[in-house]
Design an enzyme around this catalytic site. Structure first.
Site, PDB file in Angstrom:
ATOM      1  N   ARG A  36       0.872  -1.227   0.048  1.00 56.02           N
ATOM      2  CA  ARG A  36      -0.183   0.041  -0.004  1.00 56.02           C
ATOM      3  C   ARG A  36       1.041   1.113   0.164  1.00 56.02           C
ATOM      4  NH1 ARG A  36      -5.274  -2.417   1.936  1.00 56.02           N
ATOM      5  NH2 ARG A  36      -5.009  -4.162   0.544  1.00 56.02           N
ATOM      6  N   ASP A 140     -17.707   6.866   8.882  1.00 56.98           N
ATOM      7  CA  ASP A 140     -16.533   6.102   8.390  1.00 56.98           C
ATOM      8  C   ASP A 140     -15.429   6.971   8.776  1.00 56.98           C
ATOM      9  OD1 ASP A 140     -16.366   3.103   7.342  1.00 56.98           O
ATOM     10  OD2 ASP A 140     -14.530   4.391   6.930  1.00 56.98           O
TER      11      ASP A 140
HETATM   12  C1  LIG Z   1     -14.949  -4.318   6.775  1.00 58.17           C
HETATM   13  S1  LIG Z   1     -15.777  -2.429   6.607  1.00 58.17           S
HETATM   14  C2  LIG Z   1     -17.378  -2.817   7.436  1.00 58.17           C
HETATM   15  C3  LIG Z   1     -18.458  -2.156   6.776  1.00 58.17           C
HETATM   16  C4  LIG Z   1     -19.766  -2.465   7.041  1.00 58.17           C
HETATM   17  N1  LIG Z   1     -20.198  -2.218   8.493  1.00 58.17           N
HETATM   18  C5  LIG Z   1     -20.091  -4.069   6.896  1.00 58.17           C
HETATM   19  O1  LIG Z   1     -20.330  -4.794   7.856  1.00 58.17           O
HETATM   20  O2  LIG Z   1     -20.145  -4.401   5.743  1.00 58.17           O
HETATM   21  C6  LIG Z   1     -14.886  -1.622   8.062  1.00 58.17           C
HETATM   22  C7  LIG Z   1     -14.968  -0.241   8.122  1.00 58.17           C
HETATM   23  O3  LIG Z   1     -14.557   0.449   9.395  1.00 58.17           O
HETATM   24  C8  LIG Z   1     -13.832   1.668   9.337  1.00 58.17           C
HETATM   25  N2  LIG Z   1     -12.910   1.846  10.578  1.00 58.17           N
HETATM   26  C9  LIG Z   1     -11.974   1.290  10.735  1.00 58.17           C
HETATM   27  N3  LIG Z   1     -11.341   1.986  11.894  1.00 58.17           N
HETATM   28  C10 LIG Z   1     -12.312   2.772  12.133  1.00 58.17           C
HETATM   29  C11 LIG Z   1     -12.402   3.985  13.256  1.00 58.17           C
HETATM   30  N4  LIG Z   1     -11.574   3.835  14.119  1.00 58.17           N
HETATM   31  N5  LIG Z   1     -13.426   4.569  13.113  1.00 58.17           N
HETATM   32  C12 LIG Z   1     -14.475   4.505  12.245  1.00 58.17           C
HETATM   33  N6  LIG Z   1     -14.617   3.938  11.122  1.00 58.17           N
HETATM   34  C13 LIG Z   1     -13.417   2.947  11.202  1.00 58.17           C
HETATM   35  C14 LIG Z   1     -12.995   1.189   7.787  1.00 58.17           C
HETATM   36  O4  LIG Z   1     -12.628   2.416   7.435  1.00 58.17           O
HETATM   37  C15 LIG Z   1     -14.012   0.393   7.029  1.00 58.17           C
HETATM   38  O5  LIG Z   1     -14.762   1.238   6.081  1.00 58.17           O
END
Ligand SMILES: C[S@@+](CC[C@H](N)C(=O)[O-])C[C@H]1O[C@@H](n2cnc3c(N)ncnc32)[C@H](O)[C@@H]1O
Length: 270
Positions: A36, A140
């Site tokens: 990345r 997010d």
């Molecule tokens: C795997 S996705 C899950 C998306 C959705 N909730 C689902 O279940 O399909 C995880 C998301 O969490 C977000 N994320 C990770 N750390 C975070 C934080 N500290 N605060 C807010 N969002 C966060 C990431 O950017 C990512 O878009």
């Protein structure tokens, strides 16, 4: 050419990422982190010396937007429409019960590119109608994901889990340059608000109280204490009889939280 960072550099990058996002990247993510960083260096014309590029981040010699870009790239954003359908079945029942009540608010607390929020919106559009006072808030950490969610345009194959009837009523099939894509209808987009929020930090005061909070497939990235902190902060935004949905792979057991499980991955205050 080396395809991984020096151990101290890897440790520096993971510490920086942890400070910003709260997520701990384990040793096995070496190749991912390197890849990345390499792509980011190329994209912003920083040449091929990934090790030197990484050290600039550690020394704090990069602009804030570049750090935000790296955080975006190191985060896993995988998501899809109507993921873990049991929650949508439960939501349908709760929405029906709320029909005669006032407003109904739902929060997609790690909304990624918006598929979860729009799945909720389609279901509420179906069960409550578009003129009922309901609203979806999507938040997010990733600005890139939040911007994509606001647009609401997806490759058609990503919409394969959307029921045919919902596709017809709530989505527009792309034409011309948008062929092969699907756009969430304007009226549906108007019901969904997206903004950035870091779950590790105080939450935006603009968020209302929620009937339902989706906190799914994000807790998995955090250790026990960070997970408990996040859940405590998030459930402060629940209405007294509201519910929290977590991912089915995410356990809250042993975390001493003021929650009781009412079904698998469904929790209520108590
Ligand atoms: C795997 S996705 C899950 C998306 C959705 N909730 C689902 O279940 O399909 C995880 C998301 O969490 C977000 N994320 C990770 N750390 C975070 C934080 N500290 N605060 C807010 N969002 C966060 C990431 O950017 C990512 O878009």
């Amino acid at each position: 050419m080396a395809s991984q960072l020096q151990p101290a550099t890897f440790a520096g990058i993971t510490a920086l990422f942890h400070r910003v996002s709260g997520i701990r990247l384990v040793e096995s993510k070496q190749a991912l982190v390197y890849g990345r960083l390499q792509k980011l260096a190329l994209d912003c014309g920083q040449g091929a010396d990934v090790e030197a590029f990484a050290q600039k981040f550690i020394r704090g010699e990069v602009p804030e937007r570049l750090l935000a870009d790296l955080v975006d790239r190191l985060t896993t954003n995988e998501t899809y429409f109507f993921r873990e359908p049991q929650h949508f079945d439960d939501l349908a029942v709760r929405a029906a019960a709320a029909k005669s009540a006032g407003e109904f608010n739902v929060w997609s607390a790690a909304s990624s590119s918006g598929e979860e929020a729009y799945s909720i919106a389609m279901l509420l559009g179906d069960r409550l109608g578009l003129s009922h006072p309901w609203q979806i808030h999507g938040t997010d950490l990733s600005t890139a994901m939040v911007e994509a969610a606001k647009v609401g345009l997806y490759p058609m194959e990503r919409a394969r889990n959307v029921p045919a009837d919902y596709l017809k009523r709530f989505c527009l099939k792309g034409q011309g340059p948008y062929a092969g894509q699907v756009l969430m209808m304007k009226e549906l987009r108007a019901k969904a608000r997206f903004q950035t929020a870091n779950l590790m930090q105080p939450l935006p005061t603009s968020l209302p109280r929620f009937d339902v909070i989706f906190l799914r497939n994000v807790l998995i990235y955090f250790d026990g204490p960070a997970k408990a902190d996040i859940v405590r902060r998030v459930i402060e935004r629940l209405k007294p009889d509201g519910v929290l949905y977590t991912g089915h792979a995410e356990s809250l057991t042993g975390l001493d939280l003021p929650l009781r499980a009412v079904a698998s991955a469904i929790y209520q205050h108590g």
